[in-house]
Design an enzyme around this catalytic site. Structure first.
Site, short mmCIF file in Angstrom:
data_model
loop_
_atom_site.label_atom_id
_atom_site.label_comp_id
_atom_site.label_asym_id
_atom_site.label_seq_id
_atom_site.Cartn_x
_atom_site.Cartn_y
_atom_site.Cartn_z
N ASP A 76 47.09 -3.80 19.05
CA ASP A 76 48.44 -4.07 19.61
C ASP A 76 48.45 -3.66 21.07
O ASP A 76 48.58 -2.48 21.40
CB ASP A 76 49.49 -3.27 18.83
CG ASP A 76 49.78 -3.89 17.48
OD1 ASP A 76 49.70 -3.17 16.47
OD2 ASP A 76 50.07 -5.10 17.45
N ASP B 215 53.50 -9.44 10.79
CA ASP B 215 53.19 -8.15 11.40
C ASP B 215 54.48 -7.34 11.54
O ASP B 215 55.42 -7.75 12.21
CB ASP B 215 52.57 -8.40 12.78
CG ASP B 215 52.25 -7.14 13.54
OD1 ASP B 215 51.74 -7.25 14.68
OD2 ASP B 215 52.51 -6.04 13.01
N GLY C 227 49.93 -1.43 9.26
CA GLY C 227 49.59 -0.26 10.06
C GLY C 227 50.01 1.00 9.33
O GLY C 227 49.25 1.57 8.55
C1 DX5 Z 1 54.89 -3.91 16.60
C2 DX5 Z 1 53.50 -3.69 16.13
C3 DX5 Z 1 53.53 -3.19 14.71
C4 DX5 Z 1 52.19 -2.76 14.19
C5 DX5 Z 1 52.20 -2.48 12.70
O1 DX5 Z 1 54.88 -4.30 17.92
O2 DX5 Z 1 52.77 -4.92 16.21
O3 DX5 Z 1 54.07 -4.19 13.92
O4 DX5 Z 1 51.32 -3.81 14.42
O5 DX5 Z 1 53.40 -1.97 12.35
P1 DX5 Z 1 53.61 -1.23 10.93
O6 DX5 Z 1 53.30 0.21 11.19
O7 DX5 Z 1 55.04 -1.48 10.57
O8 DX5 Z 1 52.65 -1.85 9.94
#
Ligand code: DX5
Length: 237
Positions: free
Chosen positions: A46, A188, A210
Site C-alpha cells: 500500500d 481491499d 491485512g
Molecule cells: C487502505 C488499505 C487497507 C489495507 C488493508 O488504504 O489499502 O485496505 O490494504 O486493510 P485491512 O487492515 O482492513 O485489511
C-alpha cells in the site's frame, strides 16, 4: 443483465493476498518470509504519498529491500497523486503489477498504457464513491479492477458492505464484455472471516487482507488457510 452461468462459475482463481501495511516494519523481511510460508498468493504494498490519502508509507527502496525475501509477485497499490511519475520506480523495485486510482489519473488510458510499456501489468482502483462506469472504457487495458471496500489511507477499518452491489455490477459488466476470465476483481479493506464470503459472492476473486490476518490467535498459516477455505466455500455455495 443476468450473468452467463452463475457468478460462481468464473474461471479466475481465488487469491489470498496480504497487505504489508500491518506488518512490523522493523522486521519486514522476516514478516514477508512468514507470510510467504503461510501460503499467500502474492503481496500488495500500500503505497501512500500523504497527498492522495492522509498517510505516508512505502518508497520504492523499501520494496526493493524486501524483494529478496520472497519469489512471489509484488503488486503496488499506488494511492498517490502522481502515478505517472512514480510508476517506473516501483517496477524497478520489483513490482510486477501497478494499481492506480482512477481518481488520481487525468489521463487514465495513457497511464495504464505507460504501465504496460514498463513491462508491468496494469490495474485500476475505485474509491467507494466512484462508479463502475469510470473504468468501463479501459477494461481492455487492465488485468484487474480493485473495488475499495474502505476509504483508502489506513488499515483496520470496517468493511463497507454496500460495495457488494458495485462488485456485482462490475462482474456483470465483465461478463457482458466477455472479460470474466481475463480481468480479476480485487477487494481491499476490512476483509476477514466475517466479510470475505460476501465479497466473493458478489464476484471478487482477489482478496486483500491485512489486519484480519494478524488477528488470528492460531497464527498466519491458519489465517491464510481459513480465509481461503471461506472464500472457496462461498464460491461453491
Ligand atoms: C487502505 C488499505 C487497507 C489495507 C488493508 O488504504 O489499502 O485496505 O490494504 O486493510 P485491512 O487492515 O482492513 O485489511
Amino acid at each position: 443483465m443476468t450473468l452467463t452461468g452463475s457468478v460462481h462459475g468464473v474461471a479466475l482463481p481465488i487469491q489470498i493476498v496480504p497487505s504489508v501495511l500491518p506488518c512490523d516494519f522493523a522486521r519486514l523481511g522476516a514478516e514477508i518470509e512468514a507470510l510467504d510460508a503461510a501460503g499467500v498468493d502474492h503481496f500488495q504494498w500500500d503505497v501512500m504519498d500523504g497527498q492522495f490519502v492522509p498517510n505516508l508509507t512505502f518508497g520504492p527502496d523499501v520494496i526493493a529491500a524486501a524483494r529478496k525475501h520472497t519469489t512471489k509477485p509484488f503488486e503496488a497499490h499506488l494511492m498517490t497523486l502522481t502515478p505517472d511519475v512514480l510508476a517506473a520506480r516501483y517496477v524497478e523495485a520489483g513490482c510486477s503489477r501497478l494499481i492506480v486510482h482512477v481518481e488520481a489519473c487525468t489521463h487514465l488510458h495513457r497511464t495504464l498504457g505507460n504501465i504496460a510499456s514498463l513491462g508491468a501489468t496494469a490495474a485500476v482502483a475505485l474509491n467507494p464513491h466512484t462508479p463502475i462506469s469510470a473504468v468501463a472504457n479501459v477494461l481492455d487495458l487492465v488485468d484487474m479492477v480493485l473495488v475499495m471496500t474502505v476509504n483508502p489511507g489506513f488499515g483496520g477499518q470496517s468493511y463497507i458492505s454496500s460495495m457488494e452491489p458495485k462488485i456485482r455490477e462490475l462482474r456483470e459488466l465483465l461478463a457482458a464484455r466477455g472479460l470474466q476470465d481475463r480481468v480479476n476483481i480485487e477487494v481491499d479493506g476490512g476483509i476477514g472471516p466475517n466479510t470475505i464470503a460476501g465479497a466473493v459472492n458478489a464476484g471478487a476473486n482477489v482478496l486483500i487482507a491485512g489486519t484480519a490476518l494478524f488477528r488470528y490467535a492460531e497464527g498466519l498459516d491458519f489465517a491464510v488457510a481459513d480465509l481461503r477455505a471461506r472464500a472457496e466455500a462461498a464460491r461453491a455455495a
